[in-house]
Design a protein around this motif. Sequence first.
Motif, PDB file in Angstrom:
ATOM      1  N   LEU A 152       0.833  -1.200   0.000  1.00  0.00           N
ATOM      2  CA  LEU A 152       0.000   0.000   0.000  1.00  0.00           C
ATOM      3  C   LEU A 152       0.870   1.253   0.000  1.00  0.00           C
ATOM      4  O   LEU A 152       0.543   2.255  -0.647  1.00  0.00           O
ATOM      5  CB  LEU A 152      -0.921   0.005   1.222  1.00  0.00           C
ATOM      6  N   THR A 153       1.987   1.187   0.734  1.00  0.00           N
ATOM      7  CA  THR A 153       2.911   2.321   0.734  1.00  0.00           C
ATOM      8  C   THR A 153       3.423   2.577  -0.672  1.00  0.00           C
ATOM      9  O   THR A 153       3.488   3.726  -1.129  1.00  0.00           O
ATOM     10  CB  THR A 153       4.091   2.041   1.675  1.00  0.00           C
ATOM     11  N   ALA A 154       3.786   1.480  -1.360  1.00  0.00           N
ATOM     12  CA  ALA A 154       4.281   1.636  -2.731  1.00  0.00           C
ATOM     13  C   ALA A 154       3.226   2.308  -3.594  1.00  0.00           C
ATOM     14  O   ALA A 154       3.504   3.264  -4.325  1.00  0.00           O
ATOM     15  CB  ALA A 154       4.657   0.273  -3.301  1.00  0.00           C
ATOM     16  N   GLY A 155       1.974   1.826  -3.495  1.00  0.00           N
ATOM     17  CA  GLY A 155       0.891   2.417  -4.271  1.00  0.00           C
ATOM     18  C   GLY A 155       0.710   3.888  -3.943  1.00  0.00           C
ATOM     19  O   GLY A 155       0.555   4.732  -4.833  1.00  0.00           O
ATOM     20  N   SER A 156       0.755   4.208  -2.648  1.00  0.00           N
ATOM     21  CA  SER A 156       0.563   5.596  -2.232  1.00  0.00           C
ATOM     22  C   SER A 156       1.664   6.485  -2.775  1.00  0.00           C
ATOM     23  O   SER A 156       1.426   7.624  -3.168  1.00  0.00           O
ATOM     24  CB  SER A 156       0.544   5.693  -0.707  1.00  0.00           C
ATOM     25  N   MET A 157       2.895   5.922  -2.812  1.00  0.00           N
ATOM     26  CA  MET A 157       4.002   6.745  -3.305  1.00  0.00           C
ATOM     27  C   MET A 157       3.847   7.017  -4.792  1.00  0.00           C
ATOM     28  O   MET A 157       4.260   8.074  -5.281  1.00  0.00           O
ATOM     29  CB  MET A 157       5.329   6.047  -3.026  1.00  0.00           C
ATOM     30  N   VAL A 158       3.262   6.068  -5.520  1.00  0.00           N
ATOM     31  CA  VAL A 158       3.017   6.309  -6.946  1.00  0.00           C
ATOM     32  C   VAL A 158       2.033   7.469  -7.101  1.00  0.00           C
ATOM     33  O   VAL A 158       2.235   8.386  -7.906  1.00  0.00           O
ATOM     34  CB  VAL A 158       2.479   5.031  -7.627  1.00  0.00           C
ATOM     35  N   VAL A 159       0.961   7.450  -6.288  1.00  0.00           N
ATOM     36  CA  VAL A 159      -0.005   8.544  -6.339  1.00  0.00           C
ATOM     37  C   VAL A 159       0.665   9.856  -5.951  1.00  0.00           C
ATOM     38  O   VAL A 159       0.459  10.908  -6.577  1.00  0.00           O
ATOM     39  CB  VAL A 159      -1.197   8.248  -5.406  1.00  0.00           C
ATOM     40  N   PHE A 160       1.516   9.781  -4.935  1.00  0.00           N
ATOM     41  CA  PHE A 160       2.293  10.949  -4.495  1.00  0.00           C
ATOM     42  C   PHE A 160       3.068  11.547  -5.667  1.00  0.00           C
ATOM     43  O   PHE A 160       2.977  12.743  -5.957  1.00  0.00           O
ATOM     44  CB  PHE A 160       3.246  10.482  -3.380  1.00  0.00           C
TER      45      PHE A 160
END
Lengths: 159, 486
Positions: free
Chosen positions: B120-128
């Motif tokens: 989820l962190t990885a996904g959030s960083m992509v959105v970031f």
Amino acid sequence: MSDLTLMLIKLAFLAVLWLFVIMAVGVIRTDLFGPATSKAKRSGGSARPEPRRAKPAPRGRRNEPRSLVVTKGPLAGTTLDLSSQPITIGRAKDATLVISDDYASGRHARIFSDNGRWIVEDLGSTNGTYLGQNRLTRPQPITVGQPIRIGKTVLELRK
Amino acid sequence: MSEGLTTALPPVKRRNAELVMLLLAIGITMFAMISAGLAYTGELPPSLFMYAVPFAGMALLAHVFIRFFAPYADPLLLPLATLLNGLGIAMLWRILDAPQLVPEFASEGATESSMTQLMLTAGSMVVFAGIVFFLKEPRTLQRYPYLIGLAAVVLLLLPLLPGLGFSVNGARQWINLGFTSLQPSEFAKIALVIFLAGYMVTKRDVLALVSKPIKIGPIKVLELPRMRDMAPMAAMWGFCIIVLVILMNDLGTSLLLFGTFLAMIYVATQRSSWIILGLTAFFGACALLYPFVPHFRVRMITWLDAFNPDVYCSDAVMASADEAFCKVSGTSQQLVGGLFAMGEGGILGAGLGGGEVRGIIEVQNDFIFTAFGEELGLTGVMVMLMALALLAQRGMRIALASRELFVKMFASGISFLIAFQTFVVIGGVTRVIPMTGATIPFVAKGGSALLSSWIMLALLVRMSNNARKPAPVAIQDEGATQVISR
């Protein structure tokens, strides 16, 4: 793994955590205390920051004034650092020192440097600029500590 | 606002400072996992590299990305977020995965893993990265305040739709999307901040200047706004109370949104009468609702009387709310468990892996703070609070340094949101305020919360870059012509 080792690991971990916080505070320290020149600007109520490329006054001779200080009037206490750029004083928004004084004109007076001498010039104001007791009729050189009066505001050069 | 004050940030990049801080944050995360593994099994955790490599890689990629696309961004934002996120993952690993390594603690059929949080962190960083890349000028959001406001309301109301929304622990704040479930209120709060920033920019003068003094004799007691100017406040209040508290049982979001609203109106108008009015209305409504909303009443009882043996596990509390809700959090068991865990931790804590945090109900969500309290003690918990406080402080600094009013409002709204959310969670866990069920930004388990935290961080990064970027140089020496970058 002995209890002592675990204890040491725990303490080391807490120490590293705090190291992070201390380093983080170190990173933001510069914008708390800022570069040394910003101090004078911060104290100057409505004094505008100087233009970007203005160089600070050369610090050579002893009697050279370094700043312009408002001693009386609504802006008393305001300090402006002198640079090679001229300083305009008046009620107009684009003046270097904006004074809200009913007796001041939009562009009231100008203080500029001429080869190290500072000169004050009235820009055709309605109520006049006074150097000591005398109303200015032409540009006149000023020295440190001489009061310049514009409406209710009194300014002087300081070292 | 304050034209003459020098609040601008020096136009320096400071990317290397960010890199050093980031490496330290990654190192701390790894250290946390290693130390938890050592305490549990006496050897390095076998899955260390499965976590270390992706986590460090993602964080460094984000750093390189900022180097290229937001070079003037504040150097502390990314490291602080990485530290909080990393500590969260390490703690989740310690709670969920580490016990599986020891046969006597391993539970059959345990499906939850901290790996999910890492992904989820990885996904959030992509959105970031996406937001930092595409939103070049946050002020463009100012164009559609009412549409975004509407979006916020719709997002908040989505869980009420039958078939789509469902309740967890009594609070109806989830929607089911088939493949995953979402908590739309996490995103609604960001949309609300955008709306309020846009709205305040246009209505600020009316809200700030027009007032009606209330006098007792010759003394002016309070300056109240006119009735018609109170409409937005009334709408917000009604929404928070009626929809969120009564219909959805979502106290946390209600408190969060109303608090943010008050903070932003105060930032825009600098009038304390708005705060006095708002708080009076909110607490008045709470007092009125107390006898009628069982969910709310339970929360109050378990807060005020937590150590009463009857409340700790009582039929009286059970009877006043619906059955399903009571089974999970109808008693003060969770709260008291957390308090005792933190008390057990003391000043230095039991060391990662040394506590018994699994006994606390919901320890991986709202109560992750108590796990930190037990294992890192006051010393460690203070670091966490410092990191969150610094994050909020950087946000406020960005607001001060920004040139546009909208961005000022936006940045201060987001940083207040981060700070207030922290207060609501930690205040609830430590029994300062009633427990409401919100999550600590970046730390707690949960995709929606994590994603919305990273979205807020992306917005701050973008705004700080624009605030610190050197001003466009005038083409002529004097005159109004400027280079405007788009």
